[in-house]
Design an enzyme around this catalytic site. Structure first.
Site, short mmCIF file in Angstrom:
data_model
loop_
_atom_site.label_atom_id
_atom_site.label_comp_id
_atom_site.label_asym_id
_atom_site.label_seq_id
_atom_site.Cartn_x
_atom_site.Cartn_y
_atom_site.Cartn_z
N ARG A 45 0.67 -1.28 0.05
CA ARG A 45 0.04 0.05 0.01
C ARG A 45 1.01 1.35 0.00
NH1 ARG A 45 -3.68 -1.75 4.86
NH2 ARG A 45 -2.79 -3.99 4.75
N GLU A 101 7.13 1.71 -6.78
CA GLU A 101 7.60 1.17 -5.26
C GLU A 101 7.83 2.43 -4.41
OE1 GLU A 101 7.43 -0.64 -2.88
OE2 GLU A 101 9.04 -2.21 -3.03
N ASP A 102 7.61 2.18 -3.12
CA ASP A 102 7.78 3.41 -2.04
C ASP A 102 9.37 3.32 -1.87
OD1 ASP A 102 7.39 0.76 -0.63
OD2 ASP A 102 6.27 1.68 0.84
N ASP A 105 14.43 -1.50 -0.07
CA ASP A 105 15.33 -1.57 1.22
C ASP A 105 16.14 -2.72 0.90
OD1 ASP A 105 15.67 -1.31 3.93
OD2 ASP A 105 14.33 -2.67 4.38
N ASP A 161 3.80 3.66 6.13
CA ASP A 161 3.02 3.43 7.61
C ASP A 161 4.21 2.92 8.57
OD1 ASP A 161 3.38 0.79 6.40
OD2 ASP A 161 2.08 0.25 8.03
N ARG A 167 0.48 7.14 7.44
CA ARG A 167 0.36 7.29 6.03
C ARG A 167 -0.21 8.65 5.59
NH1 ARG A 167 0.88 2.10 3.96
NH2 ARG A 167 -0.04 0.18 5.14
#
Ligand code: 5GP
Length: 181
Positions: A45, A101-102, A105, A161, A167
């Site tokens: 999300r 993509e956020d 990592d 989040d 968020r």
């Protein structure tokens, strides 16, 4: 179990994010110039705010679809095992695709998603990540475009989040647990 107490320190302002997205959109328009349709795939999300702002800066014919891969759950540590929780609605064979993509990592999520989507034979597949934590990488992968490289810290805001909270912050901030201070 109750969440430990924490504060959020601003890392990247809303203004800096907006300026960076405008520049990235220009690069994407150049790369996909002449496309009949760009399918922009948001990874749920965490990318939902980013994708909303990005597509509004794109002067290209776009379609939006979403894919959900398993994430950290309610904790702050990656599980490394990537599972697809929700697949795309549409077909991507022969299409131009941009995966949004956020954060990259360890790199496991993006690697898994790219492998899955490439097996569906899109014409072209590129990736964009708002944030990149190169120091955390376990798989050799880099998004085609990156918004900001950040240090190894747990971040929230702008769609991202901590245990489903924060968020809605308009900026990116780092989480600082008070018992670690
Ligand atoms: P990777 O598979 O590259 O280790 O992880 C990618 C995913 O982990 C991101 O899409 C995001 O959901 C989550 N993630 C990585 N770093 C952070 C972080 O600092 N904060 C939050 N909330 N999620 C993160």
């Amino acid at each position: 179990m109750a969440q430990p107490a924490y504060v959020i320190d601003q890392l990247i302002s809303a203004k800096a994010i907006a300026a960076r997205i405008e520049a990235l959109a220009g690069d994407i328009e150049t790369a996909f110039a002449g496309t009949d349709k760009l399918i922009v795939v948001g990874l749920l999300r965490g990318s939902f705010v980013f994708i909303a702002d990005l597509v509004r800066e794109l002067d290209l014919p776009v379609e939006v679809d979403f894919l959900e891969a398993s994430s950290y759950g309610d904790g702050t540590e990656s599980t490394r095992e990537v599972r697809i929780m929700k697949d795309l609605r549409g077909k991507i064979e022969g299409r131009d695709v941009l995966v949004v993509e956020d954060i990259v990592d360890t790199g496991h999520t993006l690697t898994h998603v790219i492998g899955l989507l490439r097996s569906r034979q899109p014409r072209r597949l590129e990736t964009i990540a708002l944030l990149d934590k190169p120091s955390r990488r376990e798989v050799d992968i880099k998004a085609t475009w990156t918004g900001f490289e950040i240090p190894d810290a747990f971040v929230v805001g702008y769609g991202i989040d901590y245990a489903q909270r924060n968020r809605n912050l308009p900026y990116i901030g780092t989480v600082r647990f008070l018992d670690e201070a």
